[in-house]
Design a protein around this motif. Structure first.
Motif, short mmCIF file in Angstrom:
data_model
loop_
_atom_site.label_atom_id
_atom_site.label_comp_id
_atom_site.label_asym_id
_atom_site.label_seq_id
_atom_site.Cartn_x
_atom_site.Cartn_y
_atom_site.Cartn_z
N ILE A 264 27.44 4.09 118.24
CA ILE A 264 28.72 3.50 117.83
C ILE A 264 28.60 1.99 117.73
O ILE A 264 29.25 1.35 116.89
CB ILE A 264 29.83 3.91 118.82
N GLY A 265 27.73 1.40 118.55
CA GLY A 265 27.51 -0.04 118.49
C GLY A 265 26.72 -0.51 117.29
O GLY A 265 26.57 -1.71 117.07
N GLY A 266 26.22 0.44 116.46
CA GLY A 266 25.61 0.06 115.20
C GLY A 266 24.11 0.21 115.11
O GLY A 266 23.51 -0.19 114.10
N THR A 267 23.46 0.79 116.12
CA THR A 267 22.01 0.96 116.08
C THR A 267 21.66 2.30 115.43
O THR A 267 22.22 3.33 115.81
CB THR A 267 21.41 0.90 117.50
N LEU A 268 20.74 2.28 114.47
CA LEU A 268 20.32 3.50 113.79
C LEU A 268 19.48 4.37 114.71
O LEU A 268 18.57 3.88 115.38
CB LEU A 268 19.50 3.18 112.55
N LEU A 269 19.77 5.67 114.74
CA LEU A 269 18.97 6.60 115.55
C LEU A 269 17.54 6.70 115.06
O LEU A 269 16.64 7.06 115.83
CB LEU A 269 19.63 7.98 115.55
N SER A 270 17.30 6.37 113.81
CA SER A 270 15.94 6.43 113.26
C SER A 270 15.09 5.23 113.69
O SER A 270 13.88 5.24 113.51
CB SER A 270 15.98 6.52 111.74
N GLY A 271 15.74 4.20 114.25
CA GLY A 271 15.00 3.06 114.78
C GLY A 271 14.86 1.91 113.80
O GLY A 271 15.05 2.04 112.59
N GLY A 310 34.10 12.86 117.44
CA GLY A 310 34.52 12.56 116.07
C GLY A 310 33.96 11.24 115.58
O GLY A 310 33.49 11.13 114.43
N LEU A 311 34.01 10.22 116.45
CA LEU A 311 33.46 8.91 116.07
C LEU A 311 31.97 8.99 115.79
O LEU A 311 31.46 8.37 114.85
CB LEU A 311 33.73 7.90 117.18
N LEU A 312 31.25 9.76 116.62
CA LEU A 312 29.80 9.89 116.41
C LEU A 312 29.50 10.52 115.06
O LEU A 312 28.58 10.08 114.35
CB LEU A 312 29.19 10.72 117.53
N PHE A 313 30.25 11.54 114.70
CA PHE A 313 30.06 12.16 113.38
C PHE A 313 30.23 11.12 112.27
O PHE A 313 29.44 11.04 111.34
CB PHE A 313 31.04 13.32 113.18
N ILE A 314 31.30 10.34 112.39
CA ILE A 314 31.59 9.34 111.36
C ILE A 314 30.47 8.31 111.28
O ILE A 314 29.98 7.97 110.19
CB ILE A 314 32.94 8.66 111.65
N PHE A 315 30.04 7.80 112.44
CA PHE A 315 29.00 6.75 112.43
C PHE A 315 27.66 7.30 111.95
O PHE A 315 26.91 6.59 111.28
CB PHE A 315 28.87 6.14 113.83
N CYS A 316 27.36 8.55 112.28
CA CYS A 316 26.11 9.13 111.79
C CYS A 316 26.11 9.26 110.27
O CYS A 316 25.11 9.00 109.60
CB CYS A 316 25.87 10.50 112.44
N VAL A 317 27.28 9.66 109.72
CA VAL A 317 27.39 9.77 108.27
C VAL A 317 27.25 8.39 107.62
O VAL A 317 26.54 8.23 106.61
CB VAL A 317 28.73 10.42 107.89
N VAL A 318 27.92 7.39 108.19
CA VAL A 318 27.82 6.03 107.65
C VAL A 318 26.38 5.53 107.69
O VAL A 318 25.87 4.95 106.71
CB VAL A 318 28.74 5.07 108.44
N GLN A 319 25.69 5.77 108.80
CA GLN A 319 24.30 5.35 108.92
C GLN A 319 23.43 6.05 107.89
O GLN A 319 22.54 5.42 107.29
CB GLN A 319 23.78 5.62 110.33
N ARG A 320 23.67 7.33 107.67
CA ARG A 320 22.88 8.07 106.69
C ARG A 320 23.10 7.54 105.28
O ARG A 320 22.15 7.37 104.51
CB ARG A 320 23.24 9.56 106.76
N LEU A 321 24.35 7.27 104.94
CA LEU A 321 24.65 6.72 103.62
C LEU A 321 23.99 5.36 103.42
O LEU A 321 23.49 5.04 102.34
CB LEU A 321 26.16 6.62 103.43
N MET A 322 24.00 4.54 104.48
CA MET A 322 23.36 3.23 104.41
C MET A 322 21.85 3.34 104.21
O MET A 322 21.27 2.61 103.41
CB MET A 322 23.67 2.42 105.68
N SER A 323 21.23 4.28 104.94
CA SER A 323 19.79 4.45 104.81
C SER A 323 19.41 4.96 103.42
O SER A 323 18.40 4.56 102.84
CB SER A 323 19.25 5.39 105.88
N LEU A 324 20.25 5.85 102.84
CA LEU A 324 19.98 6.34 101.50
C LEU A 324 20.10 5.21 100.47
O LEU A 324 19.29 5.11 99.55
CB LEU A 324 20.98 7.46 101.15
#
Length: 329
Positions: A264-271, A310-324
């Motif tokens: 949620i703080g903005g760090t990508l799980l992929s590193g 719910g927030l985690l789902f949203i942030f994971c989707v945002v991160q995925r869209l950013m990485s794409l």
């Protein structure tokens, strides 16, 4: 499209600080809603209480930030926290050792525990998830070797720190919160102003490229997990101050809260992408949700988990869209 700041909208959404800005915006909204709905919600003492109650989680999230930035994961931190409380309680109450010596031993054990997992992950090419899962079970099991019951801490030093209130105007803050903020400041400096910090981002971005650049990847990964273990042990000491007890059931699920705070703080799980300071905003968002539910008084505490999920789902989707979007470039 050009924003009010004169920057293209696409450049903002693909910038490294975009998700961190979303988190800050979300925190402001939560505080504004709480302030409008409940008198006293925005009082300075309530804000300090967010830090006081979540100091141990902030420290764990700092260590978790380093691990996730490197492209790894550490599921053992909650169990290491519980093990630290048991070690401190047993040494203080049964052996009556000097509390400073006990704290030093607990920090050393946590650091060595993390370093051992880091070495296994790197030298044996094992998945961090499996290694740290084993570490989670091991640390939690060691708690029950010490005692299956809760051990109350009555040491004067721990009791004094537990009851100490550092005045700030008409309000106060705890020593644990101060320690957490100092740890955060030190971690930010290390991550963004030292060669070790740059190596963390390089390893998280692409480990093979980091090797080809001549970076000491093995040393970096071992130190990352050692630091995570240190933070978990330090969080255990802060939790001991907070609860004045050691118990094998302490901090169950805390590793997941720490991961949630970091994401949620903005760090990508992929590193390789994010800011250590995001751990603070992530923890404050989680704490604000808990405080809102507490002020409401009619909602179950389980709503905290529902909202965080719910927030985690949203942030994971945002991160995925950013990485794409980044990959397309």
């Amino acid at each position: 499209m050009i924003t009010a700041a004169g920057l293209p909208a696409r450049s903002i959404t693909s910038s490294p600080y975009f998700t961190s800005l979303i988190t800050v915006f979300l925190l402001v909204i939560l505080l504004a809603v709480g302030g409008a709905a409940y008198p006293g919600f925005l009082s300075l003492q309530v804000m300090f209480n967010l830090l006081i109650d979540n100091a141990f989680l902030l420290v764990i999230a700092i260590g978790m930030s380093f691990v996730i930035l490197s492209g790894g994961i550490d599921l053992s931190v909650g169990s290491v926290l519980a093990l630290t409380t048991m070690i401190c309680a047993y040494m203080l109450q049964t052996w009556h050792w000097n509390p400073l010596v006990v704290i030093a031993i607990a920090l050393a054990i946590g650091t060595l525990f993390g370093a051992a997992m880091g070495a296994l992950i790197h030298y044996f090419k094992l998945q961090p998830f499996i290694v740290t899962l084993a570490g989670m079970f091991l640390a939690r099991g060691l708690c029950y070797l010490i005692s299956i019951n809760s051990i109350t801490i009555e040491d004067p030093f721990f009791v004094a720190l537990s009851q100490t209130q550092l005045p700030i105007g008409d309000c106060f803050i705890s020593p644990g919160a101060v320690i957490a903020l100092v740890t955060l400041a030190a971690a930010i400096y290390v991550a963004h102003c030292t060669p070790f910090g740059r190596a963390i981002y390089a390893v998280g971005g692409n480990e093979q490229s980091a090797l080809m650049m001549g970076l000491r990847v093995a040393r970096t990964k071992v130190l990352i997990y050692a630091f995570s273990g240190f933070c978990a042990a330090l969080a255990g000491i802060l939790f001991s101050f907070y609860m004045l007890s050691g118990y094998g059931l302490h901090a169950q699920g805390t590793e997941l809260d720490a991961i949630a705070a970091v994401v949620i703080g903005g760090t990508l799980l992929s590193g390789g992408y994010g800011y250590v300071a995001g751990a603070l905003t992530g923890v404050l968002v989680l704490g604000s949700i808990q405080t809102l539910i507490a002020f409401d008084g009619t909602l179950s505490s389980w709503w905290t988990k529902i909202v965080i999920g719910g927030l985690l789902f949203i942030f994971c989707v945002v991160q995925r869209l950013m990485s794409l979007r980044t990959n397309k470039k």
